[in-house]
Design a protein around this motif. Structure first.
Motif, PDB file in Angstrom:
ATOM      1  N   ALA A 107     -27.116  43.124  76.371  1.00  0.00           N
ATOM      2  CA  ALA A 107     -27.873  43.310  77.529  1.00  0.00           C
ATOM      3  C   ALA A 107     -26.779  44.257  78.451  1.00  0.00           C
ATOM      4  O   ALA A 107     -25.918  43.730  78.476  1.00  0.00           O
ATOM      5  CB  ALA A 107     -28.311  42.104  78.067  1.00  0.00           C
ATOM      6  N   TYR A 108     -27.230  45.207  79.101  1.00  0.00           N
ATOM      7  CA  TYR A 108     -26.553  46.173  79.701  1.00  0.00           C
ATOM      8  C   TYR A 108     -26.919  46.739  80.826  1.00  0.00           C
ATOM      9  O   TYR A 108     -28.272  46.539  80.861  1.00  0.00           O
ATOM     10  CB  TYR A 108     -25.724  47.241  78.624  1.00  0.00           C
ATOM     11  CG  TYR A 108     -26.856  48.016  77.758  1.00  0.00           C
ATOM     12  CD1 TYR A 108     -27.293  49.160  78.285  1.00  0.00           C
ATOM     13  CD2 TYR A 108     -27.408  47.439  76.860  1.00  0.00           C
ATOM     14  CE1 TYR A 108     -28.249  50.155  77.738  1.00  0.00           C
ATOM     15  CE2 TYR A 108     -28.494  48.314  75.936  1.00  0.00           C
ATOM     16  CZ  TYR A 108     -28.658  49.462  76.410  1.00  0.00           C
ATOM     17  OH  TYR A 108     -29.782  50.212  75.866  1.00  0.00           O
ATOM     18  N   SER A 109     -26.291  47.709  81.456  1.00  0.00           N
ATOM     19  CA  SER A 109     -26.987  48.197  82.659  1.00  0.00           C
ATOM     20  C   SER A 109     -26.989  49.822  82.392  1.00  0.00           C
ATOM     21  O   SER A 109     -26.383  50.523  81.667  1.00  0.00           O
ATOM     22  CB  SER A 109     -25.769  48.096  83.985  1.00  0.00           C
ATOM     23  OG  SER A 109     -25.696  46.811  84.202  1.00  0.00           O
ATOM     24  N   LEU A 110     -27.958  50.197  83.128  1.00  0.00           N
ATOM     25  CA  LEU A 110     -28.231  51.745  83.210  1.00  0.00           C
ATOM     26  C   LEU A 110     -27.815  52.152  84.494  1.00  0.00           C
ATOM     27  O   LEU A 110     -28.319  51.700  85.532  1.00  0.00           O
ATOM     28  CB  LEU A 110     -29.618  52.126  82.850  1.00  0.00           C
ATOM     29  CG  LEU A 110     -30.256  52.222  81.335  1.00  0.00           C
ATOM     30  CD1 LEU A 110     -31.663  52.485  81.412  1.00  0.00           C
ATOM     31  CD2 LEU A 110     -29.436  53.249  80.574  1.00  0.00           C
ATOM     32  N   PHE A 111     -27.247  53.358  84.893  1.00  0.00           N
ATOM     33  CA  PHE A 111     -26.699  53.887  85.875  1.00  0.00           C
ATOM     34  C   PHE A 111     -27.743  54.913  86.357  1.00  0.00           C
ATOM     35  O   PHE A 111     -27.884  55.980  85.624  1.00  0.00           O
ATOM     36  CB  PHE A 111     -25.213  54.323  85.763  1.00  0.00           C
ATOM     37  CG  PHE A 111     -24.604  54.842  86.975  1.00  0.00           C
ATOM     38  CD1 PHE A 111     -24.252  53.978  88.123  1.00  0.00           C
ATOM     39  CD2 PHE A 111     -24.590  56.193  87.322  1.00  0.00           C
ATOM     40  CE1 PHE A 111     -23.931  54.490  89.349  1.00  0.00           C
ATOM     41  CE2 PHE A 111     -24.044  56.673  88.475  1.00  0.00           C
ATOM     42  CZ  PHE A 111     -23.838  55.955  89.384  1.00  0.00           C
ATOM     43  N   HIS A 112     -27.972  54.735  87.647  1.00  0.00           N
ATOM     44  CA  HIS A 112     -28.756  55.921  88.213  1.00  0.00           C
ATOM     45  C   HIS A 112     -27.967  56.791  89.017  1.00  0.00           C
ATOM     46  O   HIS A 112     -27.575  56.314  90.119  1.00  0.00           O
ATOM     47  CB  HIS A 112     -30.103  55.158  88.998  1.00  0.00           C
ATOM     48  CG  HIS A 112     -30.732  54.170  88.262  1.00  0.00           C
ATOM     49  ND1 HIS A 112     -31.593  54.676  87.319  1.00  0.00           N
ATOM     50  CD2 HIS A 112     -30.805  52.867  88.368  1.00  0.00           C
ATOM     51  CE1 HIS A 112     -32.333  53.474  86.604  1.00  0.00           C
ATOM     52  NE2 HIS A 112     -32.065  52.566  87.377  1.00  0.00           N
ATOM     53  N   GLU A 113     -27.970  58.037  88.646  1.00  0.00           N
ATOM     54  CA  GLU A 113     -27.163  59.080  89.527  1.00  0.00           C
ATOM     55  C   GLU A 113     -27.668  59.189  90.787  1.00  0.00           C
ATOM     56  O   GLU A 113     -26.948  59.615  91.743  1.00  0.00           O
ATOM     57  CB  GLU A 113     -27.041  60.402  88.646  1.00  0.00           C
ATOM     58  CG  GLU A 113     -26.502  60.236  87.280  1.00  0.00           C
ATOM     59  CD  GLU A 113     -24.952  60.251  87.535  1.00  0.00           C
ATOM     60  OE1 GLU A 113     -24.503  60.329  88.483  1.00  0.00           O
ATOM     61  OE2 GLU A 113     -24.106  60.030  86.357  1.00  0.00           O
ATOM     62  N   ASP A 114     -29.120  59.200  90.882  1.00  0.00           N
ATOM     63  CA  ASP A 114     -29.623  59.616  92.251  1.00  0.00           C
ATOM     64  C   ASP A 114     -29.327  58.568  93.330  1.00  0.00           C
ATOM     65  O   ASP A 114     -29.085  59.084  94.571  1.00  0.00           O
ATOM     66  CB  ASP A 114     -31.343  59.603  92.272  1.00  0.00           C
ATOM     67  CG  ASP A 114     -31.767  58.400  91.699  1.00  0.00           C
ATOM     68  OD1 ASP A 114     -30.964  57.488  91.217  1.00  0.00           O
ATOM     69  OD2 ASP A 114     -32.806  58.300  91.526  1.00  0.00           O
ATOM     70  N   ASP A 115     -29.179  57.430  93.240  1.00  0.00           N
ATOM     71  CA  ASP A 115     -28.573  56.434  94.241  1.00  0.00           C
ATOM     72  C   ASP A 115     -27.707  55.563  93.756  1.00  0.00           C
ATOM     73  O   ASP A 115     -27.377  54.709  94.525  1.00  0.00           O
ATOM     74  CB  ASP A 115     -30.143  55.628  94.664  1.00  0.00           C
ATOM     75  CG  ASP A 115     -30.640  54.808  93.685  1.00  0.00           C
ATOM     76  OD1 ASP A 115     -30.163  54.906  92.544  1.00  0.00           O
ATOM     77  OD2 ASP A 115     -31.598  54.164  93.844  1.00  0.00           O
TER      78      ASP A 115
END
Length: 218
Positions: free
Chosen positions: A88-96
């Motif tokens: 289980a891991y994290s996705l990073f959102h470039e927009d915010d």
């Protein structure tokens, strides 16, 4: 993959006294941070057309699955261990600049796992919020990578008071040292289920695998 849970017989379990001591008398967890050389595996992954992150997820999960002490969990009052874990891991959102938690079903075959990872990333990359992919399985463990910071120490803290015996693993930004790619890896575990030897053995296997991608990165 089907997840199997094997109950632990507390009367015969070799670690019974340690489990009691580190949960009832002196609740303790510990964290180890180790720099690993990822040069050979990083280059091999790129040459094979893989991104390094899913390769990292797959390799760590496979090595953990070789050590039952890292797969211990509690179902109600029953302590037991799984036969494998789900990253289980994290996705990073470039927009915010926020993150969203997702998970990817593990498969022993790297190509199959990578296909699952790419499908999850494509499907959930635009979904914001603390949790993007629902229905996280009970055998999920936390594993991430911080690509912005090369750290000397990373210690996750839990504030919920709930028993959590699965490891928490975080990698950091790699740096170039003597023409080698060196990446920090943090490993946090509850002392009730593992000692320093178990974690040291894991890191020995990890470095050995990273040095010889031809033996597992097909």
């Amino acid at each position: 993959m089907t997840t199997n849970f094997t109950p632990i017989d507390m009367q015969t379990w070799q670690r019974r006294d340690y489990f009691y001591y580190f949960t009832k008398m002196m609740p303790t967890g510990f964290n180890v941070n180790v720099d690993v050389d990822i040069t050979a595996s990083y280059d091999a992954a790129k040459a094979a057309g893989y991104r390094f992150f899913p390769v990292y997820l797959h390799l760590i999960t496979r090595l953990i699955s070789e050590q039952p002490e890292f797969m211990i969990a509690q179902r109600g009052e029953q302590l037991g261990h799984y036969d494998h874990l789900t990253p289980a891991y994290s996705l990073f959102h470039e927009d915010d600049h926020t993150i969203s938690g997702i998970w990817t079903a593990y498969d022993t075959d790297l190509a199959t796992f990578n296909a699952h990872y790419m499908a999850d990333k494509e499907r959930y990359s635009s979904q914001h919020g603390a949790v993007a992919k629902p229905d996280q399985p009970e055998n999920a463990y936390m594993i991430n990578m911080n690509p912005w910071l090369h750290f000397n120490n990373y210690t996750p803290l839990s504030f919920n008071g709930l028993p959590n015996y699965l490891p928490v693993i975080e990698a950091g930004k790699y740096v170039i040292e003597n023409d080698r790619r060196v990446m920090p890896v943090s490993f946090t575990i509850h002392h009730a289920v593992a000692d320093a030897w178990h974690v040291s053995h894991f890191f020995e296997k990890l470095q050995r695998a990273l040095n010889t991608p031809d033996t597992w990165l097909k």
